[in-house]
Design a protein around this motif. Structure first.
Motif, PDB file in Angstrom:
ATOM      1  N   THR A  80      60.855 -97.461  -2.695  1.00 46.58           N
ATOM      2  CA  THR A  80      59.978 -98.040  -3.746  1.00 46.58           C
ATOM      3  C   THR A  80      60.973 -98.023  -5.048  1.00 46.58           C
ATOM      4  O   THR A  80      60.746 -98.923  -5.887  1.00 46.58           O
ATOM      5  CB  THR A  80      58.721 -97.366  -4.070  1.00 46.58           C
ATOM      6  OG1 THR A  80      58.842 -95.946  -4.183  1.00 46.58           O
ATOM      7  CG2 THR A  80      57.801 -97.603  -3.099  1.00 46.58           C
ATOM      8  N   GLN A  81      61.809 -97.114  -5.293  1.00 44.09           N
ATOM      9  CA  GLN A  81      62.810 -97.102  -6.516  1.00 44.09           C
ATOM     10  C   GLN A  81      63.852 -98.082  -6.503  1.00 44.09           C
ATOM     11  O   GLN A  81      64.413 -98.548  -7.399  1.00 44.09           O
ATOM     12  CB  GLN A  81      63.471 -95.627  -6.364  1.00 44.09           C
ATOM     13  CG  GLN A  81      62.439 -94.364  -6.509  1.00 44.09           C
ATOM     14  CD  GLN A  81      63.123 -93.359  -6.873  1.00 44.09           C
ATOM     15  OE1 GLN A  81      64.076 -93.021  -6.072  1.00 44.09           O
ATOM     16  NE2 GLN A  81      62.492 -92.141  -7.438  1.00 44.09           N
ATOM     17  N   VAL A  82      64.129 -98.639  -5.144  1.00 48.05           N
ATOM     18  CA  VAL A  82      65.349 -99.432  -4.931  1.00 48.05           C
ATOM     19  C   VAL A  82      64.780-101.075  -5.029  1.00 48.05           C
ATOM     20  O   VAL A  82      63.959-101.448  -4.399  1.00 48.05           O
ATOM     21  CB  VAL A  82      65.863 -99.316  -3.588  1.00 48.05           C
ATOM     22  CG1 VAL A  82      67.320-100.187  -3.401  1.00 48.05           C
ATOM     23  CG2 VAL A  82      66.482 -97.739  -3.620  1.00 48.05           C
ATOM     24  N   ILE A  83      65.343-102.032  -6.163  1.00 50.57           N
ATOM     25  CA  ILE A  83      65.277-102.978  -6.099  1.00 50.57           C
ATOM     26  C   ILE A  83      66.590-104.092  -5.652  1.00 50.57           C
ATOM     27  O   ILE A  83      67.364-103.819  -6.211  1.00 50.57           O
ATOM     28  CB  ILE A  83      64.856-103.512  -7.511  1.00 50.57           C
ATOM     29  CG1 ILE A  83      63.924-102.672  -8.120  1.00 50.57           C
ATOM     30  CG2 ILE A  83      64.429-105.167  -7.585  1.00 50.57           C
ATOM     31  CD1 ILE A  83      62.593-102.644  -7.265  1.00 50.57           C
ATOM     32  N   SER A  84      66.610-104.592  -4.828  1.00 52.12           N
ATOM     33  CA  SER A  84      67.447-105.294  -3.852  1.00 52.12           C
ATOM     34  C   SER A  84      67.569-106.661  -4.172  1.00 52.12           C
ATOM     35  O   SER A  84      66.562-107.451  -4.341  1.00 52.12           O
ATOM     36  CB  SER A  84      67.572-105.239  -2.513  1.00 52.12           C
ATOM     37  OG  SER A  84      68.421-105.882  -1.840  1.00 52.12           O
ATOM     38  N   SER A  85      68.829-107.270  -4.638  1.00 53.50           N
ATOM     39  CA  SER A  85      68.942-108.634  -4.952  1.00 53.50           C
ATOM     40  C   SER A  85      68.761-109.666  -3.558  1.00 53.50           C
ATOM     41  O   SER A  85      68.172-110.591  -3.611  1.00 53.50           O
ATOM     42  CB  SER A  85      70.358-109.124  -5.662  1.00 53.50           C
ATOM     43  OG  SER A  85      71.311-108.640  -4.524  1.00 53.50           O
ATOM     44  N   ASP A  86      69.172-108.887  -2.515  1.00 53.46           N
ATOM     45  CA  ASP A  86      68.968-109.622  -1.235  1.00 53.46           C
ATOM     46  C   ASP A  86      67.428-109.658  -0.979  1.00 53.46           C
ATOM     47  O   ASP A  86      67.044-110.828  -0.435  1.00 53.46           O
ATOM     48  CB  ASP A  86      69.679-108.933  -0.023  1.00 53.46           C
ATOM     49  CG  ASP A  86      71.423-108.945  -0.415  1.00 53.46           C
ATOM     50  OD1 ASP A  86      71.696-110.131  -0.743  1.00 53.46           O
ATOM     51  OD2 ASP A  86      72.079-108.452   0.582  1.00 53.46           O
ATOM     52  N   HIS A  87      66.663-108.525  -1.184  1.00 53.31           N
ATOM     53  CA  HIS A  87      65.390-108.587  -0.751  1.00 53.31           C
ATOM     54  C   HIS A  87      64.749-109.813  -1.867  1.00 53.31           C
ATOM     55  O   HIS A  87      63.767-110.540  -1.294  1.00 53.31           O
ATOM     56  CB  HIS A  87      64.668-107.297  -0.977  1.00 53.31           C
ATOM     57  CG  HIS A  87      63.202-107.105  -0.695  1.00 53.31           C
ATOM     58  ND1 HIS A  87      62.739-107.364   0.401  1.00 53.31           N
ATOM     59  CD2 HIS A  87      62.303-107.221  -1.828  1.00 53.31           C
ATOM     60  CE1 HIS A  87      61.404-107.496   0.236  1.00 53.31           C
ATOM     61  NE2 HIS A  87      60.813-107.207  -1.103  1.00 53.31           N
ATOM     62  N   CYS A  88      64.971-109.884  -2.842  1.00 55.25           N
ATOM     63  CA  CYS A  88      64.336-110.670  -4.071  1.00 55.25           C
ATOM     64  C   CYS A  88      64.487-112.073  -3.672  1.00 55.25           C
ATOM     65  O   CYS A  88      63.950-112.935  -3.565  1.00 55.25           O
ATOM     66  CB  CYS A  88      64.865-110.352  -5.552  1.00 55.25           C
ATOM     67  SG  CYS A  88      64.323-108.743  -6.021  1.00 55.25           S
ATOM     68  N   ARG A  89      65.869-112.161  -2.915  1.00 53.13           N
ATOM     69  CA  ARG A  89      66.344-113.545  -2.684  1.00 53.13           C
ATOM     70  C   ARG A  89      65.410-114.184  -1.432  1.00 53.13           C
ATOM     71  O   ARG A  89      64.933-115.058  -1.342  1.00 53.13           O
ATOM     72  CB  ARG A  89      67.679-113.717  -2.215  1.00 53.13           C
ATOM     73  CG  ARG A  89      68.255-115.090  -1.972  1.00 53.13           C
ATOM     74  CD  ARG A  89      69.809-114.858  -1.615  1.00 53.13           C
ATOM     75  NE  ARG A  89      70.548-114.692  -2.963  1.00 53.13           N
ATOM     76  CZ  ARG A  89      71.119-113.336  -2.896  1.00 53.13           C
ATOM     77  NH1 ARG A  89      71.191-112.648  -2.143  1.00 53.13           N
ATOM     78  NH2 ARG A  89      71.995-113.232  -4.032  1.00 53.13           N
ATOM     79  N   GLY A  90      65.181-113.137  -0.813  1.00 52.69           N
ATOM     80  CA  GLY A  90      64.263-113.458   0.593  1.00 52.69           C
ATOM     81  C   GLY A  90      62.870-113.849   0.116  1.00 52.69           C
ATOM     82  O   GLY A  90      62.200-114.414   0.593  1.00 52.69           O
ATOM     83  N   VAL A  91      62.557-112.818  -0.739  1.00 46.33           N
ATOM     84  CA  VAL A  91      61.021-113.049  -1.302  1.00 46.33           C
ATOM     85  C   VAL A  91      60.768-114.541  -1.958  1.00 46.33           C
ATOM     86  O   VAL A  91      59.661-115.213  -1.643  1.00 46.33           O
ATOM     87  CB  VAL A  91      60.715-112.118  -2.415  1.00 46.33           C
ATOM     88  CG1 VAL A  91      59.284-112.682  -3.092  1.00 46.33           C
ATOM     89  CG2 VAL A  91      60.562-110.757  -1.811  1.00 46.33           C
ATOM     90  N   VAL A  92      61.907-115.136  -2.711  1.00 49.17           N
ATOM     91  CA  VAL A  92      61.662-116.469  -3.235  1.00 49.17           C
ATOM     92  C   VAL A  92      61.939-117.447  -2.422  1.00 49.17           C
ATOM     93  O   VAL A  92      61.886-118.754  -2.613  1.00 49.17           O
ATOM     94  CB  VAL A  92      62.383-116.439  -4.730  1.00 49.17           C
ATOM     95  CG1 VAL A  92      61.938-115.345  -5.508  1.00 49.17           C
ATOM     96  CG2 VAL A  92      64.003-116.401  -4.284  1.00 49.17           C
ATOM     97  N   SER A  93      62.543-117.093  -1.234  1.00 49.00           N
ATOM     98  CA  SER A  93      63.355-118.355  -0.485  1.00 49.00           C
ATOM     99  C   SER A  93      63.166-118.098   1.119  1.00 49.00           C
ATOM    100  O   SER A  93      63.280-119.052   1.776  1.00 49.00           O
ATOM    101  CB  SER A  93      64.692-118.599  -0.595  1.00 49.00           C
ATOM    102  OG  SER A  93      65.315-117.470   0.116  1.00 49.00           O
ATOM    103  N   ASP A  94      62.629-117.084   1.433  1.00 47.27           N
ATOM    104  CA  ASP A  94      62.474-116.521   3.051  1.00 47.27           C
ATOM    105  C   ASP A  94      63.729-116.511   3.741  1.00 47.27           C
ATOM    106  O   ASP A  94      63.918-116.474   4.870  1.00 47.27           O
ATOM    107  CB  ASP A  94      61.452-117.683   3.710  1.00 47.27           C
ATOM    108  CG  ASP A  94      60.057-117.473   3.353  1.00 47.27           C
ATOM    109  OD1 ASP A  94      59.729-116.243   2.932  1.00 47.27           O
ATOM    110  OD2 ASP A  94      59.291-118.568   3.626  1.00 47.27           O
TER     111      ASP A  94
END
Length: 853
Positions: free
Chosen positions: A33-47
């Protein structure tokens, strides 16, 4: 092995080319929960985590999450390449905006390793120029990292990265493990003799060196002194104050935060250019006469002082000039500046001094904030904050706050050591005043509405709908009594389970069985008076009213309804009621026994007609009169028709029953109406002593105790105004006990009584929520509630389908809010915090619940 230290609260930015192992490093050393990943965020907004066209939206989301976490004081780790300075600057701005430390961890692996790792990932197909470009950007940015971040850790090579460990580091101002008790001392300003006087009064033993100078002090009871800063300047002996406080801090007997005068003195001693004013000249002269070793030691001590402390699990914050909630535990230049100097409007007053922004008026934090800096004639609470600078150096007094007792202790100044630029009693704009209703105590609508709701001890968070809150605001702002008396509103009460017995809608059997099924062994059944609910706040005298409630108009209390309106239009009538009750309290010895100068009492004021006469005339009397006039005429007409041989199909019998029911309806409400002339005919039936100074008894004492206290008030009132409330204690494991109380209830209701209230006696099961009380009303009283013909079998069958769930939930929530209001009142919390819970009770009354229940 390299140990990497990161703050418990702050921003950690991982820096490295694609394939450097940042995600693996983050998973190894930090919580998911402490780690915010740019890859994960990219997946959230684009699958698709590899969709580079979504990068802009992905980083918008990443920055949003980072800001939210840092606002909540959570360690946040950003897993992105971050090799470009522009990318890092966006993150650094967020950290700066939230006043937290930022740390960079650079994972510097050979280009070949990064390329090999990327080639092994089938989901990623990078062009060959990407990794070399990122590595060049990393190299160029390495020189600026140290300027960008508070701390930079560079791990070179795979082995050093794998061997690294991460250790969490608490902020210097985070001393939450220290729980006190504390004695927090206001601005000393070189008044060494007064400081010794105060410490002695507080119970400290002064320790002296070979020359007889005070060099420390300890408390035999293990208390710790906390100094709010400004130890120096203006007064006669700044070195003596420093010697004493330094000794206490070194021995672990005290803590000290920096004041603005220490900060300025440090700059002066280091040879910096400063304006020698406001008592600095006196300190420099006094320090010039002491040995160099002591002066150097004092310089190190003052230079090492931090701006504020967070203590007692976050419940206490000490800062020289105060600190608003969003700065608690934070570390930045502006946080330190606020803690040392406060917040100013940029203007100067008539004395040439800066005008302080009254931040304490707007304070809504849970932590108690104790500070100094701005001299006031008397230390007084403003919201959950208090200023302890009572101008000792100006001839006032030196003040300490005992915590957690919230007791003030002061000693007078021995003389005026320094003439103030502004008189001590001049307004400062800080929100402090000489008692009374202050702007800082006013409840704001956002204190109640919104998702946060009202936090209660008994039920956690209780939410208030906006539409209900607006309705309550209308009632409270237009009709309520003086808000300083409005410290509690009573909860609604749910009825007992519907009875299946013929002719009954409510019966003691169901009320008693409900508590027995919840694991309760004993209950008390109290007579339910048919009157109007009255909350009484009564003070022993006008001085108590002024000192405790800030009411200086000579009134000594209030009598108000369940919606907060004054019970009597004529203030003199209220005063008469309070006088009678005050005399009974005094004669019963309760002021001394309960160790209080004021009481909050829950009661019924009789008769019902004293408050509800207009309602009785327009709703009940008109119904009864119409029925008595129309039904006999209709019955007579039907009798004539039947006499002529017409078949009226039993209609006459039904009308005859309705006529009897109408007569019973009229008799039912008439029992609760009688003539009142002034106080003649009025009766007050107390049944719960809710609170007094420093203590809430609403749930702390059982209902037998409350009945005993209420009975004593009736016993010691020779006028007969205070009426006894009868009660019976029931053993739920004894059929004989239940039979006896049922017989009591039947006699009570047959004689015209409304019924009874059943309240549980402890101990209570920990795994179940227990209704604080249920009402069981008599058959004839319910005729007033449900109408003259409610007792007809077909109507009773329909009414037995009534739903009680929402009413029970409402009763539980309002009870929790009422107890919370009393807890806050007796805990010395600001008036707006008390009103937060009181207002919520009134707001919940707007919920769509059948009013007949």
């Amino acid at each position: 092995m390299t140990e990497i230290k990161v703050p418990e609260m702050g921003l950690v930015v991982l820096v490295g080319v694609t394939g450097s192992g940042k995600s693996y490093f983050a998973r190894k050393h930090f919580k998911p929960t402490q780690v915010i990943s740019s890859d994960h965020c990219r997946g959230v907004v684009s699958d698709d985590e590899n969709d580079q066209s979504a990068t802009g939206d992905a980083f918008d989301l990443l920055h949003y999450i980072v800001a939210k976490r840092l606002r909540r004081g959570l360690l946040t780790v950003v897993d992105a390449t971050n090799v470009q300075s522009a990318a890092r600057q966006s993150l650094l701005k967020i950290a700066k905006d939230h006043d937290v430390m930022s740390v960079a961890i650079v994972l510097d692996v050979p280009e070949s390793v990064a390329a090999e790792r990327n080639a092994a990932r089938p989901d990623r197909n990078l062009p060959p120029h990407v990794i070399p470009r990122q590595r060049r950007e990393l190299r160029r940015g390495m020189r600026s990292l140290a300027r960008e971040f508070r701390r930079v850790h560079v791990l070179g090579g795979v082995e050093e990265i794998d061997a690294a460990t991460v250790a969490y580091e608490r902020a210097w101002n985070d001393r939450r493990e220290l729980t006190g008790p504390f004695d927090i001392v206001g601005d000393v300003h070189g008044c060494r003799a007064e400081l010794e006087d105060l410490l002695t009064v507080l119970g400290y033993e002064i320790e002296r060196d070979a020359q007889g100078l005070a060099a420390g002090a300890n408390h035999p009871g293990g208390r710790t002194a906390v100094f709010v800063g400004d130890l120096v300047d203006r007064g006669p002996d700044s070195p003596g104050v420093l010697r004493l406080v330094m000794g206490m801090v070194a021995a672990g007997d005290a803590l000290c935060v920096s004041g603005n005068h220490e900060a300025k003195l440090v700059r002066a001693l280091r040879g910096r250019k400063v304006r020698v004013a406001h008592g600095l000249a006196e300190s420099l002269e006094q320090l010039s006469a002491v040995p160099d070793e002591f002066r150097d030691e004092a310089l190190r001590f003052m230079d090492g002082l931090i701006a504020h402390y967070v203590l007692d699990g976050g419940r206490l914050v000490v800062a020289h000039a105060g600190l608003k909630e969003e700065y608690h535990g934070r570390a930045s230049g502006r946080v330190r500046s606020f803690a040392l100097y406060g917040d100013t409007t940029g203007e100067t007053d008539e004395y040439g001094l800066p005008v302080r922004y009254p931040w304490a008026r707007d304070y809504r934090g849970k932590a108690t904030v104790v500070y100094g800096h701005t001299p006031v004639p008397e230390a007084e609470w403003v919201n959950n904050t208090i200023c302890l600078d009572t101008g000792a150096v100006f001839g006032g007094k030196l003040t300490a706050l005992r915590y957690p007792e919230r007791e003030l202790v002061s000693v007078p100044a021995r003389q005026v050591w320094y003439e103030p630029a502004r008189p001590l009693d001049a307004p400062t704009g800080t929100g402090a005043g000489a008692g009374g209703h202050r702007e800082d105590e006013v409840l704001k609508i956002e204190d109640v509405l919104g998702a946060q709701g009202v936090e209660t001890r008994l039920m956690g968070r209780v939410a208030v709908r906006e539409e209900n809150g607006l309705a309550a605001l209308e009632v409270m702002s237009r009709f309520a009594v003086d808000p300083r008396w409005l410290v509690y509103l009573p909860p609604t009460m749910a009825p007992a389970e519907t009875s299946p017995l013929p002719g009954y809608l409510e019966h003691p059997a169901e009320a008693l069985a409900a508590y027995r099924d919840k694991g309760i062994d004993r209950v008390v059944c109290e007579e339910k008076h048919m009157g109007s609910r009255a909350i009484v706040v009564v003070c022993r005298d006008a001085s108590i009213a002024a000192d405790r409630f800030g009411v200086n108009d000579g009134t000594t209390g209030a009598v108000y309804t369940r919606t907060g309106r004054s019970f009597f239009r004529d203030p003199s009538r209220t005063a008469e009621v309070l006088d009678l009750l005050r005399s009974a309290i005094g004669a019963a010895g309760l002021w001394d026994e309960l160790d209080t100068g004021w009481l909050v009492i829950d009661s019924e004021l009789l008769p019902w007609s004293a408050k509800a006469m207009d309602l009785i005339r327009t709703q009940y009397a008109t119904t009864g009169a119409a029925a008595r006039a129309a039904l006999p005429m209709a019955s007579e007409l039907l009798a004539r028709a039947e006499g002529r041989g017409l078949d009226v199909g039993g209609l006459k019998e039904r009308l005859d029953r309705r006529a009897v029911n109408a007569s019973r309806f009229r008799d039912a409400y008439a029992r609760y109406c009688w003539t009142v002339d002034g106080l003649t005919g009025l009766r007050l039936a107390p049944f719960q002593i809710l609170a007094g100074e420093g203590r809430s008894w609403a749930v702390a004492r059982d209902h037998e105790w409350h009945m005993s206290m209420a009975g004593r008030l009736a016993e010691y009132d020779p006028s007969g105004f205070v009426q006894r409330t009868d009660s019976v204690t029931v053993d739920l494991n004894s059929p004989e006990s239940e039979a006896a109380v049922t017989e009591w209830w039947e006699k009570l209701t047959a004689a015209g009584g409304e019924g009874m209230v059943v309240k549980p006696l402890g101990p209570f099961p920990e795994d179940r929520r227990i209704q604080p009380g249920v009402k069981c009303r008599g058959p004839e009283y319910l005729r007033i509630i449900y109408g003259p013909d409610y007792s007809e079998p077909e109507n009773l069958d329909r009414l037995r389908g009534r739903s009680l769930g929402r009413k029970r939930s409402l009763a539980m929530r309002e009870h929790a809010l009422g107890v919370e209001a009393l807890d806050r009142l007796t805990g010395g919390e600001p008036l707006w915090r008390v009103h937060q819970a009181v207002f919520a009770v009134l707001a919940l009354e707007s919920e769509p619940v059948d009013p007949r229940l």
